[in-house]
Design a protein around this motif. Structure first.
Motif, PDB file in Angstrom:
ATOM      1  N   ILE A  18       0.831  -1.210   0.000  1.00 57.88           N
ATOM      2  CA  ILE A  18       0.000   0.000   0.000  1.00 57.88           C
ATOM      3  C   ILE A  18       0.862   1.255   0.000  1.00 57.88           C
ATOM      4  O   ILE A  18       0.598   2.211  -0.734  1.00 57.88           O
ATOM      5  N   TYR A  43       0.438   3.590   9.829  1.00 58.68           N
ATOM      6  CA  TYR A  43       0.723   2.159  10.002  1.00 58.68           C
ATOM      7  C   TYR A  43       1.863   1.954  11.003  1.00 58.68           C
ATOM      8  O   TYR A  43       1.724   1.230  11.989  1.00 58.68           O
ATOM      9  N   SER A  78      -8.967  -4.071   6.283  1.00 57.85           N
ATOM     10  CA  SER A  78      -8.789  -3.989   4.830  1.00 57.85           C
ATOM     11  C   SER A  78     -10.131  -3.941   4.118  1.00 57.85           C
ATOM     12  O   SER A  78     -10.318  -3.179   3.160  1.00 57.85           O
ATOM     13  N   ARG A  94      -6.179   2.221   7.212  1.00 54.83           N
ATOM     14  CA  ARG A  94      -4.727   2.137   7.379  1.00 54.83           C
ATOM     15  C   ARG A  94      -4.347   2.065   8.858  1.00 54.83           C
ATOM     16  O   ARG A  94      -3.455   1.310   9.242  1.00 54.83           O
ATOM     17  N   GLN A  97      -5.199  -1.445  10.040  1.00 59.34           N
ATOM     18  CA  GLN A  97      -4.207  -2.428   9.596  1.00 59.34           C
ATOM     19  C   GLN A  97      -2.951  -2.381  10.475  1.00 59.34           C
ATOM     20  O   GLN A  97      -2.412  -3.426  10.859  1.00 59.34           O
TER      21      GLN A  97
END
Length: 387
Positions: A18, A43, A78, A94, A97
Motif C-alpha cells: 500500500i 501504520y 482492509s 490504514r 491495519q
C-alpha cells in the motif's frame, strides 16, 4: 510453521504494497505530500505504540489467540476501505491495519520461538525472515499490478482475503501454546530486563539493520536518478537489496544452529557489512548503487535471524511476547529514524553525507560490539537472571 511464515509475509506485503502505491494512484485521498506522509506514518505509528502492548497480552493469554485476532482484525480493516471507498475511511483502514499487525506480528515471532527448540531457533527465524523479506520485495510490485488492474480497492480486497486465509490456516495448523506461569514483574523489573545487554545489543542491531534497509529502499532510487539511471535500473537495485537479504537469512540461521556462527560474531559482521554498504552508496554511478544494495542486503540478512534468535535465547519463555514486542518497537524506531537522519543530513549538505552519517553510526555499533567482546568477563559468579 508455514502459517507463521505467511503471517510475516502478510504484514510486510500489506505495509509496503500500500505504501508504495498511495502517492501515485489515490489522488482523491492524497492531496499533498503532508497527507501522504500522514497516511504512511499511521501504520508504523500504530505499531510503535501497540506492539509492546500486544506482546505482553500474548504472554498473558497465549500467543495463538492474539495471532488469530490480529489476522482477523487486519482482514476487517482492509475490507473497511473496500466497502466504504472514501478518503476518510482510507485513514481508518490504514490505522486499523497497523493496529492489527501490531497484534499478530510479535505473536508470530513468539510462536516461532515457542514451537522450536533452542537448537533450531536460527533456522526458524531465518525462514520467518525470508518470507517477510519476500513480502517486502513483492509488495510494491504486486501491489502496483493490482492497483493498475482495479484501483486501490482491489489491493485492499486482496489483503482482506489474505488476512482471512492466513487466519483460517493458522487456526487449523498452529497448535495451542498455553501461557506459562509467570513470576510477578514490576515496572522496575521490566526496565531492568530491557536495559540489559542481552536485550539491548540484539535490539540495537535489529534497529540498525531496519534503518539501513529503509534508507536503501527509499534513497537508492534517488541516487540512481541523480546518476542518470532509469526507473528500471533503480528498481532493480532495490530488488537486489531485498533479494540478497531474503537469501542470506535462512543460511545465517542454519549456520547458527550448526555452530558455524555465533550470534555475537554474526551480528558484528552484519553491522560491518551494513556500514560498508551504506558507505558504498556514497560512490557515484551504478557500481556504487549495486554494491551498496548487495552489501546492505547481506548485512541486514545476517542481523535479522541472529538478532531474534539471541533475543529468544536470552528471554524467559513466559516473557517471549513482551520481549518480541519491545524488540519490534526498536525495529520500528530504526525504520523511522534511519530515513529521518539521512534526510536531515542531506538537507544540510548532500545525500552522500546522509549515507555517510548512517554508515558511521552503524560502524560505531560494530566497533562497540567488538570492544565489548574483548573486555574481560566478571570474575565472580554469574548474576541471576530470575525475575
Amino acid at each position: 510453521m508455514w502459517p507463521l511464515y505467511a503471517a510475516g509475509f502478510t504484514t510486510a506485503f500489506g505495509a509496503h504494497g500500500i505504501a508504495a502505491n498511495l502517492g501515485g494512484h489515490s489522488a482523491d485521498a492524497v492531496t499533498s505530500l503532508l497527507v501522504l506522509g500522514g497516511l504512511l506514518a499511521l501504520y508504523d505509528g500504530a505499531e510503535v505504540v501497540l506492539k509492546p502492548v500486544f506482546g505482553t497480552l500474548a504472554d498473558r493469554i497465549g500467543a495463538r489467540p492474539v495471532l488469530l485476532g490480529g489476522l482477523v482484525a487486519f482482514a476487517l480493516a482492509s475490507a473497511l476501505y473496500v466497502l466504504a471507498d472514501s478518503p476518510g475511511w482510507l485513514w481508518a483502514a490504514r490505522l486499523g491495519q497497523g493496529a492489527a499487525a501490531s497484534a499478530f506480528s510479535p505473536s508470530a515471532s513468539a510462536l516461532v520461538a515457542r514451537l522450536n527448540p533452542a537448537a533450531k531457533h536460527g533456522r526458524a527465524f531465518g525462514g520467518y525472515g525470508f518470507y517477510k523479506s519476500i513480502g517486502y520485495t513483492l509488495g510494491p510490485l504486486l501491489g502496483g499490478v493490482l492497483v493498475r488492474a482495479g484501483g486501490l480497492r482491489l489491493l485492499f480486497a486482496v489483503l482482506a482475503v489474505l488476512g482471512v486465509t492466513v487466519a483460517v490456516w493458522a487456526a487449523l495448523a498452529v497448535p495451542a501454546v498455553p501461557p506459562l506461569p509467570r513470576v510477578r514483574q514490576t515496572l522496575l523489573d521490566l526496565a531492568r530486563r530491557l536495559t540489559e545487554p542481552v536485550f539491548l545489543a540484539p535490539t540495537a542491531a535489529l534497529a540498525a539493520a531496519t534503518a539501513a534497509l529503509s534508507v536503501g529502499v527509499g534513497f537508492l532510487p534517488v541516487s540512481g536518478r541523480a546518476a542518470g539511471l532509469g526507473t528500471v535500473a533503480t528498481g532493480a537495485a532495490v530488488s537486489v537489496l531485498a533479494a540478497t537479504a531474503a537469501l542470506v537469512q535462512p543460511r545465517a540461521g542454519r549456520a547458527l544452529d550448526a555452530g558455524r556462527l555465533t550470534t555475537r560474531t554474526g551480528l558484528t559482521a552484519g553491522l560491518l557489512l551494513t556500514a560498508a554498504g551504506l558507505a558504498c552508496a556514497m560512490l557515484p554511478g551504478l557500481v556504487g548503487i549495486l554494491t551498496a544494495a548487495v552489501l546492505t542486503g547481506a548485512g541486514t540478512g545476517l542481523i535479522t535471524p541472529l538478532g531474534f534468535a539471541a533475543l529468544a535465547a536470552g528471554t524467559p519463555a513466559e516473557r517471549l511476547g513482551q520481549t518480541m514486542g519491545a524488540a519490534e518497537l526498536g525495529r520500528e524506531l530504526g525504520d523511522a529514524g534511519g530515513p529521518l537522519l539521512v534526510a536531515a543530513v542531506a538537507s544540510l549538505a548532500t545525500l552522500t553525507y546522509g549515507y555517510g552519517a548512517l554508515a558511521a553510526l552503524t560502524g560505531l555499533g560494530a566497533v562497540a560490539a567488538l570492544v565489548r567482546r574483548r573486555l574481560p568477563g566478571p570474575t565472580g559468579p554469574p548474576p541471576s537472571t530470575a525475575l
